[in-house]
Design an enzyme around this catalytic site. Structure first.
Site, PDB file in Angstrom:
ATOM      1  N   LEU A 162       0.814  -1.150  -0.068  1.00  0.00           N
ATOM      2  CA  LEU A 162      -0.089  -0.064  -0.101  1.00  0.00           C
ATOM      3  C   LEU A 162       0.775   1.317   0.034  1.00  0.00           C
ATOM      4  O   LEU A 162       0.352   2.423  -0.527  1.00  0.00           O
ATOM      5  CB  LEU A 162      -0.837   0.026   1.236  1.00  0.00           C
ATOM      6  CG  LEU A 162      -2.089  -1.260   1.108  1.00  0.00           C
ATOM      7  CD1 LEU A 162      -2.630  -1.065   2.632  1.00  0.00           C
ATOM      8  CD2 LEU A 162      -3.048  -0.787   0.289  1.00  0.00           C
ATOM      9  N   GLY A 163       2.135   1.145   0.547  1.00  0.00           N
ATOM     10  CA  GLY A 163       2.872   2.252   0.266  1.00  0.00           C
ATOM     11  C   GLY A 163       4.126   2.323   1.457  1.00  0.00           C
ATOM     12  O   GLY A 163       4.351   0.947   2.067  1.00  0.00           O
ATOM     13  N   VAL A 204       3.868  -1.126   4.276  1.00  0.00           N
ATOM     14  CA  VAL A 204       2.590  -1.301   4.548  1.00  0.00           C
ATOM     15  C   VAL A 204       1.911  -2.187   3.319  1.00  0.00           C
ATOM     16  O   VAL A 204       1.959  -1.856   2.038  1.00  0.00           O
ATOM     17  CB  VAL A 204       1.667  -0.090   5.000  1.00  0.00           C
ATOM     18  CG1 VAL A 204       0.375  -0.461   5.452  1.00  0.00           C
ATOM     19  CG2 VAL A 204       2.315   0.888   5.732  1.00  0.00           C
ATOM     20  N   ASP A 216       5.433  13.707  13.599  1.00  0.00           N
ATOM     21  CA  ASP A 216       5.411  13.747  12.139  1.00  0.00           C
ATOM     22  C   ASP A 216       4.100  13.863  11.330  1.00  0.00           C
ATOM     23  O   ASP A 216       3.659  13.051  10.681  1.00  0.00           O
ATOM     24  CB  ASP A 216       5.935  12.102  11.938  1.00  0.00           C
ATOM     25  CG  ASP A 216       6.572  12.187  10.441  1.00  0.00           C
ATOM     26  OD1 ASP A 216       6.765  13.263   9.968  1.00  0.00           O
ATOM     27  OD2 ASP A 216       7.176  11.172   9.922  1.00  0.00           O
TER      28      ASP A 216
END
Ligand SMILES: *[C@@H]1O[C@H](CO)[C@@H](O)[C@H](O)[C@H]1NC(C)=O
Ligand SMILES: *[C@@H]1O[C@H](CO)[C@@H](O)[C@H](O)[C@H]1NC(C)=O
Ligand SMILES: *[C@@H]1O[C@H](CO)[C@@H](O)[C@H](O)[C@H]1NC(C)=O
Ligand SMILES: *[C@@H]1O[C@H](CO)[C@@H](O)[C@H](O)[C@H]1NC(C)=O
Ligand SMILES: *[C@@H]1O[C@H](CO)[C@@H](O)[C@H](O)[C@H]1NC(C)=O
Ligand SMILES: *[C@@H]1O[C@H](CO)[C@@H](O)[C@H](O)[C@H]1NC(C)=O
Ligand SMILES: *[C@@H]1O[C@H](CO)[C@@H](O)[C@H](O)[C@H]1NC(C)=O
Ligand SMILES: *[C@@H]1O[C@H](CO)[C@@H](O)[C@H](O)[C@H]1NC(C)=O
Length: 790
Positions: free
Chosen positions: A494-495, A502, A611
């Site tokens: 997913l990224g 992920v 973050d």
């Protein structure tokens, strides 16, 4: 004749590198006094070198005394090390030059000046500049190390060109992390005379330019606008004699410097005492893989990978030692020599090709007019020095070494290039493949049976997947094999978050999940479980819900609910045509504020996210925002410095206190939220301001807002695509909040709880002052006011 350090701030001493150990730990001497004309000796004890250990290489260097990690900022004899410092001599010769002799009295290094002064002294100034000057007036120096830098550019040093002598200062990378001799990468002012700096490889290929100086920053480095000027200021000066860039740091706030790294990036690093290390907060170019020749020939560069260089299939590393010390530019060499038989020779021995996906095709291709992919392949086979071809409408051929291949970014297909290898490289793998096929078909029947059994088992357990896994508190403890199964062996990525990749997964009951593989968890099992269960208890509609985790040996994973709409950045800046309307954007801003307020104010212990950025805000099916990655900074023991590191070149969301090194409070999240709110309002990245079109083009959006707010001209700020449906009252409210959030003084910034109330319209606020660094920016950038008044 005395060489003295004006203050014990920096020392001139010997630094040594042994081939296999990065740096010799030296205890510092009690002041760096040495009588020149005699062998220069270290005082204060401590062994200097060990006998019988082979080739130590010694250098005359300057480093910070107050910083515990020996970091040479200047080296005299970078290319000509000395083997025995005891019998070497550093002295001022009769002609007034500083000279360095080795044990055989041969000249190792010298300054090259002509002077007529009798009593010359060498002084290391507080700035780290080593100067030769008359004893009567050390400000009147006639030689300075700042003019002959190595790879470090210190505050106060001029980087530019002397128009009278034609001399330019330039920074040259080290050869490798243990070899300070000049490497391939340089940073210098554009030799053609424009007001910009260029990065070059081997004095030829220009691989990055800062862009022109536009009055307050370089066009290609918008982050410069974000530096808190009290901590780090800079100026570009052009006059008759010289043009140069200089920056200064406020020593009471930060110790920072620029380094031309072995890997060709120029990094701004700051000393973080807590971490006892230098931490980069800006890298130019931002992409490691944008550096020319960074991995050498026949390699693939993968951005954000720990080891970013790897050999192409069919090749293996050259000069292994250099790879180990951060210089992979020796590249890779072919395992099997090419057969080089084209059509003429027997088909079985001809070379073959395999297809490789790359972000973009390498430069220096030869075009060929053929109409088919076969013709293109044939043309490459017919020339022995052709190493690759690509056919996409037209035929491109590459001869000789292939360089600068970059892996496609996550989620992009890239382009296809066909790499030539000897046929034998393929035959071995085809043989095994055949064997596998045969083996597979005989095993097929057994497998089918097994799958049926597993299927039955799964059906039996389907009702509650957690039966296959234990439950701990509110969290499910998943087994690695179970997660491997439900994510189809981690195939659907997913990224890549700051903490690891992920993957998408589907539980047997059809529930979609997101599985985050954690990189580098250093904590023990018990502590890990304790932290994870704390995160598991944090539940809020605007926070991503943790469902469970996996912890088997070094394999640590977190399992989250799946968010079908992905992250906010895709909708704000991505290529997705759907633009969020104002109402949705406002709801998203409010939702994120609520989630953060919960983390800051409602949890048992304060959680600072550290973050906050659009990439860490996920959207559910109804575009309800959910904050991701909270609690992980603590879980992974990632402090300030780790966060800075993972920012990788964009400091766009970082509060000034991150850079100044003062304590981080929840107000740092408030700052980041403010910067993100500007982006939610404008639909553009703040850092991309210089590329924006439309109203106020070329002006940093937060500056525009801060200036326009009191004039009540907010609606002009939104482009036509955004203003159509905007509720102007809400726009003004959001703009005010954003401006209050990015105030320099954290005490002036509102809390997240207050922000929720303001956004909900329960509380009103006045006009915020323009934050000082934005103010400076606005005052200095004449161009912006001209352009925006159109
Ligand atoms: C230099 O001199 C010191 C003290 O005399 C001695 O301990 C050391 O081993 C010498 N170093 C070398 C490289 O000869
Ligand atoms: C020293 O400087 C002179 C003139 O300034 C120059 O001609 C000479 O090449 C230089 N020598 C070295 C070793 O740099
Ligand atoms: C330098 O020294 C020479 C000889 O020792 C002397 O004649 C001369 O006057 C001195 N020059 C200066 C500027 O002190
Ligand atoms: C020392 O030299 C500097 C630079 O040339 C000059 O500005 C200054 O006036 C000199 N100071 C004295 C006391 O001569
Ligand atoms: C300088 O000018 C030359 C000739 O016009 C050009 O080839 C080169 O790329 C220029 N260099 C830079 C840094 O722009
Ligand atoms: C670097 O440039 C020099 C001089 O132009 C050339 O001889 C050398 O082959 C180049 N290095 C590489 C690795 O191409
Ligand atoms: C340096 O920082 C201190 C606060 O740490 C500030 O008071 C001072 O004004 C700063 N100096 C400059 C020149 O900005
Ligand atoms: C192969 O191609 C290179 C580059 O086009 C050319 O210089 C060379 O002559 C060619 N060799 C043969 C055998 O055609």
């Amino acid at each position: 004749m005395v060489l003295r350090a004006a203050l014990p701030f920096l020392l001139l001493l010997w630094v040594a590198f042994f081939f296999s150990s990065p740096m010799l730990p030296l205890s510092t001497a009690d002041g760096a006094c040495a009588r020149l004309g005699q062998p220069m000796q270290r005082r204060g004890g401590g062994s200097v070198a060990r006998d019988g250990e082979g080739a130590w290489r010694w250098y005359l260097a300057i480093w910070y005394k107050k910083i515990s990690k020996t970091t040479p900022v200047w080296i005299a004899n970078r290319a000509t090390p000395i083997s025995d410092p005891n019998s070497s001599q550093l002295t001022v010769s009769e002609d007034g030059n500083l000279v360095l002799f080795d044990q055989t009295r041969s000249l190792i290094w010298a300054t090259n000046i002509t002077s007529s002064i009798n009593s010359t002294v060498g002084v290391i100034l507080d700035s780290g500049n080593f100067v030769l000057a008359p004893a009567s007036n050390t400000s009147n120096f006639h030689w300075q190390s700042f003019d002959e830098p190595t790879n470090v550019w210190l505050p106060g040093a001029k980087l530019g060109r002397n128009k009278v002598t034609g001399q330019t200062t330039r920074f040259i990378s080290w050869q490798s992390s243990v070899d300070p001799s000049p490497g391939y990468y340089t940073l210098e002012i554009d030799p053609n005379g424009s007001d910009q700096f260029i990065h070059r490889w081997n004095d030829s290929a220009i691989y990055w330019e800062t862009g022109r100086w536009i009055g307050n920053m370089f066009a290609g480095v918008p982050e410069m606008a974000m530096y808190p000027k009290e901590a780090l200021s800079y100026e570009f000066t052009v006059n008759e004699q010289e043009s140069y860039f200089v920056y200064r740091t406020n020593a009471s706030m930060v110790t920072a410097m620029f380094i031309m790294e072995v890997s060709g990036q120029v990094k701004t690093v700051a000393w973080i005492e807590r971490k006892k290390d230098w931490v980069p907060f800006l890298a130019l170019p931002k992409a490691q893989c944008a550096v020319y020749f960074v991995c050498g020939s026949f390699t693939m560069c993968t951005e954000n990978a720990v080891t970013f260089c790897s050999c192409l299939r069919g090749f293996s590393k050259q000069y292994n030692g250099e790879w180990r010390y951060g210089n992979p530019s020796g590249g890779c060499k072919r395992n099997t020599k090419l057969q080089c038989g084209g059509k003429s020779s027997k088909k079985t021995t001809a070379d073959e090709f395999y297809a490789l996906a790359v972000a973009k095709l390498p430069d220096k291709a030869w075009g060929l007019a053929t109409v088919s992919t076969d013709g293109c392949k044939e043309a490459c086979l017919n020339n022995c020095s052709c190493t690759a071809y690509s056919y996409a409408g037209g035929c491109s051929l590459w001869y000789g070494d292939l360089i600068n291949l970059v892996a496609p970014a996550d989620g992009s297909v890239g382009q296809s290039i066909h790499i030539r290898l000897a046929a034998s490289e393929f035959s071995s793998s085809t043989k095994t493949r055949k064997a596998t096929v045969i083996g597979a078909s005989t095993a097929g029947a057994i497998l089918v049976t097994l799958i049926m059994i597993i299927g039955i088992l799964l059906i039996l357990r389907k009702r509650n997947f957690s039966e296959a896994n234990k439950v701990e508190g509110s969290l499910v403890v998943f087994s690695y094999r179970f997660l491997q199964h439900v994510t189809k062996n981690f195939s659907e990525r997913l990224g890549k978050g700051s903490f690891g990749p992920v993957f998408k997964g589907t539980l047997p009951d059809g529930t979609l999940i997101a599985v985050k593989k954690l990189d580098g968890v250093s904590q023990g099992e018990k502590q890990f479980r304790a932290e994870v269960s704390t995160i598991g208890t944090i539940q809020h509609v605007n926070l991503i819900r943790l469902l469970g985790f996996c912890s088997e040996k070094s394999m640590k994973m977190l399992v989250y609910e799946f968010m079908p709409n992905g992250s906010l950045d895709r909708y704000l800046f991505g290529s997705i045509p759907l633009t969020l309307n104002w109402k949705t954007r406002y709801q998203i801003a409010l939702g994120i504020a609520k989630g953060l307020a919960y983390l800051h104010e409602k949890c048992r212990s304060l959680i600072i996210h550290c973050d906050i950025k659009p990439e860490n805000v996920l959207l559910d099916a109804d575009f309800m925002p959910k904050i991701a990655d909270f609690g992980l900074a603590k879980l992974l023991g990632r402090d300030v410095s780790r966060v800075l590191t993972t920012m990788r070149g964009t400091i766009g969301y970082l509060a000034p206190e991150w850079i100044s090194g003062t304590a981080i409070t929840a107000k740092a999240d408030v700052f980041s939220y403010g910067m993100m709110l500007f982006e939610i309002i404008s639909g553009n990245r703040n850092a991309d301001w210089h590329r924006q079109g439309g109203q106020g083009a070329g002006t940093f959006f937060p500056v525009l807002v801060a200036m326009r707010l009191p004039e009540g001209k907010i609606q002009d700020l939104l482009g036509p695509k955004l203003s159509a449906d905007a509720n102007l009252e809400e726009v003004e409210r959001a703009c005010k909040v954003a401006c209050w959030c990015v105030q320099d003084d954290e005490n002036t910034r509102p809390t997240m709880g207050e922000i929720v109330q303001i956004l909900e319209g329960l509380v009103d606020v006045g006009f915020p002052p323009v934050p000082w660094y934005l103010h400076v920016l606005a005052q200095r950038s004449n161009f912006s006011t001209e352009e925006t008044s159109q």
